[in-house]
Write an enzyme that holds these catalytic residues in place. Structure first.
Site, PDB file in Angstrom:
ATOM      1  N   HIS A  58      26.885  27.102  58.150  1.00  0.00           N
ATOM      2  CA  HIS A  58      26.710  27.844  59.065  1.00  0.00           C
ATOM      3  C   HIS A  58      27.717  27.895  60.317  1.00  0.00           C
ATOM      4  CE1 HIS A  58      22.527  26.438  58.010  1.00  0.00           C
ATOM      5  NE2 HIS A  58      22.658  28.607  58.286  1.00  0.00           N
ATOM      6  N   ASP A  82      16.109  31.312  59.476  1.00  0.00           N
ATOM      7  CA  ASP A  82      16.250  28.997  59.571  1.00  0.00           C
ATOM      8  C   ASP A  82      16.953  29.104  61.097  1.00  0.00           C
ATOM      9  OD1 ASP A  82      19.392  28.393  59.835  1.00  0.00           O
ATOM     10  OD2 ASP A  82      18.520  29.444  56.682  1.00  0.00           O
ATOM     11  N   GLY A 133      16.794  44.648  56.792  1.00  0.00           N
ATOM     12  CA  GLY A 133      18.363  44.388  57.840  1.00  0.00           C
ATOM     13  C   GLY A 133      19.327  46.164  57.681  1.00  0.00           C
ATOM     14  N   ASP A 150      24.099  36.276  57.175  1.00  0.00           N
ATOM     15  CA  ASP A 150      23.500  35.344  56.257  1.00  0.00           C
ATOM     16  C   ASP A 150      22.081  35.833  56.139  1.00  0.00           C
ATOM     17  OD1 ASP A 150      22.628  32.872  56.352  1.00  0.00           O
ATOM     18  OD2 ASP A 150      22.368  32.155  57.677  1.00  0.00           O
ATOM     19  N   THR A 152      20.122  35.755  51.462  1.00  0.00           N
ATOM     20  CA  THR A 152      19.482  35.105  50.667  1.00  0.00           C
ATOM     21  C   THR A 152      20.901  35.587  49.118  1.00  0.00           C
ATOM     22  OG1 THR A 152      18.143  37.083  50.257  1.00  0.00           O
ATOM     23  CG2 THR A 152      16.989  34.310  51.001  1.00  0.00           C
ATOM     24  N   ASP A 153      20.693  34.435  48.368  1.00  0.00           N
ATOM     25  CA  ASP A 153      21.327  35.144  47.046  1.00  0.00           C
ATOM     26  C   ASP A 153      20.515  36.312  46.412  1.00  0.00           C
ATOM     27  OD1 ASP A 153      22.290  32.641  46.931  1.00  0.00           O
ATOM     28  OD2 ASP A 153      22.607  32.466  44.966  1.00  0.00           O
TER      29      ASP A 153
HETATM   30  N1  SAM Z   1      22.791  30.828  54.123  1.00  0.00           N
HETATM   31  C1  SAM Z   1      21.477  30.551  53.128  1.00  0.00           C
HETATM   32  C2  SAM Z   1      22.268  30.899  51.795  1.00  0.00           C
HETATM   33  O1  SAM Z   1      22.993  31.934  51.386  1.00  0.00           O
HETATM   34  O2  SAM Z   1      21.655  30.397  50.701  1.00  0.00           O
HETATM   35  C3  SAM Z   1      21.489  31.929  53.744  1.00  0.00           C
HETATM   36  C4  SAM Z   1      20.115  31.505  54.448  1.00  0.00           C
HETATM   37  S1  SAM Z   1      18.956  32.543  55.516  1.00  0.00           S
HETATM   38  C5  SAM Z   1      17.516  32.173  54.971  1.00  0.00           C
HETATM   39  C6  SAM Z   1      18.731  34.186  54.378  1.00  0.00           C
HETATM   40  C7  SAM Z   1      17.666  34.773  54.920  1.00  0.00           C
HETATM   41  O3  SAM Z   1      17.866  36.502  54.419  1.00  0.00           O
HETATM   42  C8  SAM Z   1      16.293  34.698  54.217  1.00  0.00           C
HETATM   43  O4  SAM Z   1      15.347  34.181  55.876  1.00  0.00           O
HETATM   44  C9  SAM Z   1      15.793  36.156  53.790  1.00  0.00           C
HETATM   45  O5  SAM Z   1      14.434  36.443  54.350  1.00  0.00           O
HETATM   46  C10 SAM Z   1      16.600  36.689  54.535  1.00  0.00           C
HETATM   47  N2  SAM Z   1      17.257  38.123  54.706  1.00  0.00           N
HETATM   48  C11 SAM Z   1      17.055  38.123  52.262  1.00  0.00           C
HETATM   49  N3  SAM Z   1      17.112  39.804  52.286  1.00  0.00           N
HETATM   50  C12 SAM Z   1      17.387  40.744  53.646  1.00  0.00           C
HETATM   51  C13 SAM Z   1      16.996  41.782  54.160  1.00  0.00           C
HETATM   52  N4  SAM Z   1      17.190  42.921  53.559  1.00  0.00           N
HETATM   53  N5  SAM Z   1      17.074  41.896  55.647  1.00  0.00           N
HETATM   54  C14 SAM Z   1      16.789  40.919  56.726  1.00  0.00           C
HETATM   55  N6  SAM Z   1      16.765  39.627  56.847  1.00  0.00           N
HETATM   56  C15 SAM Z   1      17.109  39.560  54.729  1.00  0.00           C
END
Ligand code: SAM
Length: 271
Positions: A58, A82, A133, A150, A152-153
């Site tokens: 982060h 998170d 997003g 930030d 997800t995969d």
């Molecule tokens: N650092 C982390 C990783 O790379 O493993 C990512 C952490 S953060 C928890 C990722 C967040 O992105 C999740 O809470 C997920 O719900 C969100 N996310 C995924 N797709 C998204 C989208 N299209 N729009 C907004 N948020 C999204």
């Protein structure tokens, strides 16, 4: 013994878990465990963070773009449910932070059980929007100084966060764009897609960080802008870091500069 973590194509990274603190399965499967290294958050079977190491990720995701901008007052975060990215952004004392997270359960679970946000969700400068997003940036009329992804995969929820359309929409509403751009060790194909889909930015650079909580321990990030220089200037960074008096555990201006010096095999992948 009970083990949990990430099992991918030809690798696994598992931790002994003492307790499962939370689990839900709606939009995404969210799990929080207690391990020897603190709490661990998994989404859809991928490690999002482990408490002991989360700052290595982060702080590099946030302080590199925030110190690159001369005066980041308005910040947009896409994802980051998170709350750790939000926590780091708030250290810069911006005027306003908008966080757009698609899955409200990630925020609720992390607020209640992970508790790493330091009260950031309650900060009066913060606006939380529960929305995809992609559609948010497409229709956004507001301008931001810094935009941080930030996400997800790649999974069905996050896949379009890697599309050219998404990156173009982002470039229209921000001075500085920054995202986590996945692992150079095992996600070469995805990284090549990111390289291709962000090629329209006038200024663009990749940097890396050692992130012990992610498989293979090394992670890449992208910083880009159509207006500003994104490569580090050490003297400027040192002055800004000293003036802002931001407390960090991992980030330093020296690390910021060295993060852009890529090993040859990674540089080859990223060009
Ligand atoms: N650092 C982390 C990783 O790379 O493993 C990512 C952490 S953060 C928890 C990722 C967040 O992105 C999740 O809470 C997920 O719900 C969100 N996310 C995924 N797709 C998204 C989208 N299209 N729009 C907004 N948020 C999204």
């Amino acid at each position: 013994m009970v083990w949990a973590g990430e099992i991918g194509d030809g690798y696994k990274m598992l931790f002994e878990v003492y307790e499962k603190i939370y689990e839900s399965k709606n939009l995404q499967k969210i799990e929080i465990f207690r391990t020897k290294f603190g709490k661990m958050l998994l989404i859809d079977g991928c490690i999002q963070l482990i408490e002991k190491f989360e700052k290595t990720y982060h702080e590099m995701l946030v302080h590199v773009p925030m110190f690159t901008h001369s005066n980041p007052r308005k910040v947009l975060i896409i994802g980051g449910g998170d709350g750790c990215t939000l926590r780091e952004v708030l250290k810069h004392n911006p005027e306003k932070v908008v966080m757009v997270e698609i899955d409200k359960e990630v925020i609720e679970a992390c607020k209640k059980y992970l508790k790493l946000d330091n009260g950031s969700f309650e900060n009066e400068k913060v606006e939380i929007i529960i929305k995809d997003g992609i559609s948010y940036v497409e229709n956004c009329k507001e301008k931001f100084d810094v935009l941080i992804v930030d996400g997800t995969d790649p999974n069905p929820t996050s896949m379009s966060l890697f599309s050219r359309e998404f990156f173009l929409s982002c470039s229209n509403i921000t001075d500085i764009f920054c995202m986590q751009s996945q692992s150079p060790a095992f996600q070469e194909k995805l990284i090549k897609t990111i390289v291709k889909n962000t090629s329209f930015f006038k200024n663009r650079a990749f940097y890396i960080s050692c992130i012990p909580m992610y498989p293979f321990g090394i992670w890449s990030f992208l910083i880009a802008s159509n207006k500003l220089e994104v490569r580090p200037n050490y003297n400027e960074l040192r002055t800004k870091f000293a003036n802002k008096r931001i407390e960090t555990e991992h980030y330093t201006p020296e690390l910021h500069v060295s993060a852009f010096n890529l090993p040859k095999w990674i540089a080859k992948l990223l060009t």
